[in-house]
Design a protein around this motif. Structure first.
Motif, PDB file in Angstrom:
ATOM      1  N   ARG A  84      21.595 122.689  -7.048  1.00 57.36           N
ATOM      2  CA  ARG A  84      21.924 121.454  -6.431  1.00 57.36           C
ATOM      3  C   ARG A  84      21.044 120.364  -6.458  1.00 57.36           C
ATOM      4  NH1 ARG A  84      26.240 119.790  -3.168  1.00 57.36           N
ATOM      5  NH2 ARG A  84      25.883 118.157  -1.865  1.00 57.36           N
ATOM      6  N   ARG A  85      21.426 118.999  -6.945  1.00 58.57           N
ATOM      7  CA  ARG A  85      20.546 117.959  -6.708  1.00 58.57           C
ATOM      8  C   ARG A  85      19.805 117.810  -5.570  1.00 58.57           C
ATOM      9  NH1 ARG A  85      23.743 113.857  -9.014  1.00 58.57           N
ATOM     10  NH2 ARG A  85      24.325 113.215  -6.982  1.00 58.57           N
ATOM     11  N   GLY A  87      18.294 116.045  -2.407  1.00 56.49           N
ATOM     12  CA  GLY A  87      18.526 114.976  -1.568  1.00 56.49           C
ATOM     13  C   GLY A  87      20.063 114.226  -1.937  1.00 56.49           C
ATOM     14  N   ALA A  88      20.930 114.977  -2.606  1.00 57.26           N
ATOM     15  CA  ALA A  88      22.293 114.453  -2.680  1.00 57.26           C
ATOM     16  C   ALA A  88      22.896 114.467  -1.425  1.00 57.26           C
ATOM     17  CB  ALA A  88      23.003 115.221  -3.861  1.00 57.26           C
ATOM     18  N   MET A  89      23.580 113.117  -1.477  1.00 57.18           N
ATOM     19  CA  MET A  89      24.318 112.823  -0.006  1.00 57.18           C
ATOM     20  C   MET A  89      25.643 112.334  -0.655  1.00 57.18           C
ATOM     21  SD  MET A  89      21.524 111.414   2.456  1.00 57.18           S
ATOM     22  CE  MET A  89      22.662 111.072   3.806  1.00 57.18           C
ATOM     23  N   CYS A  90      26.880 113.148  -0.352  1.00 61.75           N
ATOM     24  CA  CYS A  90      27.948 112.745  -0.906  1.00 61.75           C
ATOM     25  C   CYS A  90      29.101 112.416   0.406  1.00 61.75           C
ATOM     26  CB  CYS A  90      28.629 113.726  -1.670  1.00 61.75           C
ATOM     27  SG  CYS A  90      27.753 114.232  -3.210  1.00 61.75           S
ATOM     28  N   PRO A  91      29.688 111.272   0.071  1.00 60.86           N
ATOM     29  CA  PRO A  91      30.921 111.064   1.316  1.00 60.86           C
ATOM     30  C   PRO A  91      31.846 112.001   1.713  1.00 60.86           C
ATOM     31  CG  PRO A  91      31.406 109.929  -0.772  1.00 60.86           C
ATOM     32  CD  PRO A  91      30.128 110.620  -1.046  1.00 60.86           C
ATOM     33  N   MET A  92      32.265 112.284   2.454  1.00 59.91           N
ATOM     34  CA  MET A  92      33.196 113.276   2.944  1.00 59.91           C
ATOM     35  C   MET A  92      34.633 112.708   2.726  1.00 59.91           C
ATOM     36  SD  MET A  92      31.625 114.852   6.602  1.00 59.91           S
ATOM     37  CE  MET A  92      33.024 116.116   6.482  1.00 59.91           C
ATOM     38  N   LEU A  93      34.708 112.349   1.515  1.00 62.90           N
ATOM     39  CA  LEU A  93      36.098 111.896   0.987  1.00 62.90           C
ATOM     40  C   LEU A  93      36.736 112.945  -0.026  1.00 62.90           C
ATOM     41  CD1 LEU A  93      37.735 109.109   0.018  1.00 62.90           C
ATOM     42  CD2 LEU A  93      36.205 109.004  -1.817  1.00 62.90           C
ATOM     43  N   TYR A  94      37.934 112.970   0.287  1.00 66.50           N
ATOM     44  CA  TYR A  94      38.659 114.009  -0.436  1.00 66.50           C
ATOM     45  C   TYR A  94      39.426 113.218  -1.773  1.00 66.50           C
ATOM     46  CZ  TYR A  94      41.657 117.842  -1.879  1.00 66.50           C
ATOM     47  OH  TYR A  94      42.215 118.848  -2.597  1.00 66.50           O
ATOM     48  N   ALA A  95      38.730 113.396  -2.865  1.00 65.42           N
ATOM     49  CA  ALA A  95      39.302 113.138  -4.025  1.00 65.42           C
ATOM     50  C   ALA A  95      39.186 114.072  -5.021  1.00 65.42           C
ATOM     51  CB  ALA A  95      38.743 111.760  -4.494  1.00 65.42           C
ATOM     52  N   PRO A  96      40.092 115.021  -5.088  1.00 65.39           N
ATOM     53  CA  PRO A  96      39.574 116.209  -5.782  1.00 65.39           C
ATOM     54  C   PRO A  96      39.288 115.932  -7.502  1.00 65.39           C
ATOM     55  CG  PRO A  96      41.673 116.364  -5.183  1.00 65.39           C
ATOM     56  CD  PRO A  96      41.121 114.965  -4.339  1.00 65.39           C
ATOM     57  N   VAL A  97      38.149 116.585  -7.890  1.00 70.06           N
ATOM     58  CA  VAL A  97      38.288 116.658  -9.550  1.00 70.06           C
ATOM     59  C   VAL A  97      38.128 118.182  -9.883  1.00 70.06           C
ATOM     60  CG1 VAL A  97      37.235 114.354  -9.614  1.00 70.06           C
ATOM     61  CG2 VAL A  97      35.764 116.345  -9.591  1.00 70.06           C
ATOM     62  N   THR A  98      38.612 118.534 -11.274  1.00 71.73           N
ATOM     63  CA  THR A  98      38.339 119.709 -11.503  1.00 71.73           C
ATOM     64  C   THR A  98      37.587 119.541 -12.963  1.00 71.73           C
ATOM     65  OG1 THR A  98      40.497 120.535 -10.714  1.00 71.73           O
ATOM     66  CG2 THR A  98      39.360 121.775 -12.351  1.00 71.73           C
ATOM     67  N   ALA A  99      36.336 120.399 -12.826  1.00 73.86           N
ATOM     68  CA  ALA A  99      35.530 120.380 -14.083  1.00 73.86           C
ATOM     69  C   ALA A  99      35.940 121.896 -14.808  1.00 73.86           C
ATOM     70  CB  ALA A  99      34.026 120.399 -13.584  1.00 73.86           C
ATOM     71  N   SER A 100      35.833 121.622 -16.167  1.00 74.37           N
ATOM     72  CA  SER A 100      35.991 122.681 -16.863  1.00 74.37           C
ATOM     73  C   SER A 100      35.329 122.690 -18.130  1.00 74.37           C
ATOM     74  CB  SER A 100      37.743 122.912 -17.287  1.00 74.37           C
ATOM     75  OG  SER A 100      37.976 121.694 -18.207  1.00 74.37           O
ATOM     76  N   SER A 117      35.555 118.782  -4.295  1.00 73.16           N
ATOM     77  CA  SER A 117      36.269 117.649  -3.408  1.00 73.16           C
ATOM     78  C   SER A 117      36.357 116.430  -3.732  1.00 73.16           C
ATOM     79  CB  SER A 117      36.011 118.133  -1.735  1.00 73.16           C
ATOM     80  OG  SER A 117      34.123 117.495  -1.839  1.00 73.16           O
ATOM     81  N   ASN A 118      35.057 115.956  -4.519  1.00 73.50           N
ATOM     82  CA  ASN A 118      34.936 114.756  -5.152  1.00 73.50           C
ATOM     83  C   ASN A 118      34.001 114.754  -6.241  1.00 73.50           C
ATOM     84  OD1 ASN A 118      32.278 113.935  -3.972  1.00 73.50           O
ATOM     85  ND2 ASN A 118      33.333 113.720  -2.062  1.00 73.50           N
ATOM     86  N   SER A 119      33.828 113.600  -7.045  1.00 78.82           N
ATOM     87  CA  SER A 119      32.896 113.648  -7.987  1.00 78.82           C
ATOM     88  C   SER A 119      31.589 113.568  -7.828  1.00 78.82           C
ATOM     89  CB  SER A 119      33.235 112.171  -9.151  1.00 78.82           C
ATOM     90  OG  SER A 119      33.214 111.190  -8.294  1.00 78.82           O
ATOM     91  N   CYS A 120      31.171 113.053  -6.537  1.00 77.66           N
ATOM     92  CA  CYS A 120      29.721 113.038  -6.055  1.00 77.66           C
ATOM     93  C   CYS A 120      29.364 114.615  -5.774  1.00 77.66           C
ATOM     94  CB  CYS A 120      29.637 112.234  -4.671  1.00 77.66           C
ATOM     95  SG  CYS A 120      28.123 112.241  -4.236  1.00 77.66           S
ATOM     96  N   VAL A 121      30.294 115.338  -5.330  1.00 78.07           N
ATOM     97  CA  VAL A 121      29.767 116.863  -5.179  1.00 78.07           C
ATOM     98  C   VAL A 121      29.602 117.581  -6.417  1.00 78.07           C
ATOM     99  CG1 VAL A 121      30.638 118.921  -4.093  1.00 78.07           C
ATOM    100  CG2 VAL A 121      30.877 116.882  -2.774  1.00 78.07           C
ATOM    101  N   MET A 122      30.695 117.136  -7.324  1.00 80.85           N
ATOM    102  CA  MET A 122      30.745 117.859  -8.494  1.00 80.85           C
ATOM    103  C   MET A 122      29.271 117.524  -9.185  1.00 80.85           C
ATOM    104  SD  MET A 122      32.948 116.855 -11.903  1.00 80.85           S
ATOM    105  CE  MET A 122      32.213 115.350 -12.053  1.00 80.85           C
ATOM    106  N   GLY A 123      28.965 116.207  -9.290  1.00 87.49           N
ATOM    107  CA  GLY A 123      27.643 115.705  -9.832  1.00 87.49           C
ATOM    108  C   GLY A 123      26.384 116.540  -9.317  1.00 87.49           C
ATOM    109  N   ALA A 124      26.345 116.559  -7.813  1.00 93.71           N
ATOM    110  CA  ALA A 124      25.330 117.191  -7.205  1.00 93.71           C
ATOM    111  C   ALA A 124      25.160 118.775  -7.578  1.00 93.71           C
ATOM    112  CB  ALA A 124      25.566 116.954  -5.541  1.00 93.71           C
ATOM    113  N   GLU A 125      26.364 119.314  -7.829  1.00 88.78           N
ATOM    114  CA  GLU A 125      26.161 120.476  -8.034  1.00 88.78           C
ATOM    115  C   GLU A 125      26.132 121.161  -9.658  1.00 88.78           C
ATOM    116  OE1 GLU A 125      29.424 122.750  -6.061  1.00 88.78           O
ATOM    117  OE2 GLU A 125      28.778 121.957  -3.968  1.00 88.78           O
ATOM    118  N   THR A 126      26.405 120.207 -10.449  1.00 85.35           N
ATOM    119  CA  THR A 126      26.370 120.415 -11.791  1.00 85.35           C
ATOM    120  C   THR A 126      25.471 119.495 -12.769  1.00 85.35           C
ATOM    121  OG1 THR A 126      28.394 119.042 -12.502  1.00 85.35           O
ATOM    122  CG2 THR A 126      28.865 121.320 -11.666  1.00 85.35           C
ATOM    123  N   GLY A 127      24.699 118.904 -12.071  1.00 87.51           N
ATOM    124  CA  GLY A 127      23.651 118.098 -12.723  1.00 87.51           C
ATOM    125  C   GLY A 127      24.475 116.925 -13.793  1.00 87.51           C
ATOM    126  N   ALA A 128      23.764 116.911 -14.991  1.00 90.34           N
ATOM    127  CA  ALA A 128      24.240 115.909 -15.810  1.00 90.34           C
ATOM    128  C   ALA A 128      25.432 116.552 -16.771  1.00 90.34           C
ATOM    129  CB  ALA A 128      23.096 115.606 -16.978  1.00 90.34           C
TER     130      ALA A 128
END
Length: 134
Positions: A84-85, A87-100, A117-128
């Protein structure tokens, strides 16, 4: 969106869809897939579905290919093991995305799908890896 932009978008999406549809069967057959080295077919689904083909030998096909390939190499091709990146701080906004992702890494089949839950969380957990923006 103007009519002209819609027409251009439609003209670009049809060949892309045909290309991706033709690549899908080959992607699941890792032996004899015809692509050299490590590769993954990536997609982030929200509203308009789209995806890219990330090639890592050499890095190409993705806006952040070198970073994504480096992070995947460090995780042994396992997207779930990318740290996980910090210092990543993501909003508690529910805008779901599915990465495959599916493809091949070091001769092993990769088949990854995860909802975030949102694209910020996805980026924080999967990097680039799923940063498909240009």
């Amino acid at each position: 969106m103007t009519t002209t932009l819609r027409a251009i978008r439609a003209a670009l999406l049809v060949p892309l869809a045909l290309l991706l549809a033709g690549a899908a069967p080959a992607a699941h057959a890792t032996a004899g897939h015809g692509l050299p080295g490590n590769w993954l077919r990536l997609a982030v689904t929200r509203g308009d579905a789209h995806g890219v083909l990330l090639l890592c030998d050499p890095p190409q096909g993705h806006a952040h290919a070198a970073d994504a390939c480096r992070q995947l190499a460090a995780a042994g091709g396992d997207i779930g093991r990318i740290p996980r990146r910090a210092g990543a701080m993501c909003p508690m906004l529910y805008a779901p995305v599915t990465a495959s992702a599916y493809g091949a890494w070091d001769g092993r089949r990769v088949d990854y799908r995860h909802a975030f839950s949102n694209s910020c969380v996805m980026g924080a957990e999967t990097g680039a890896v799923f940063d498909l923006s240009g």
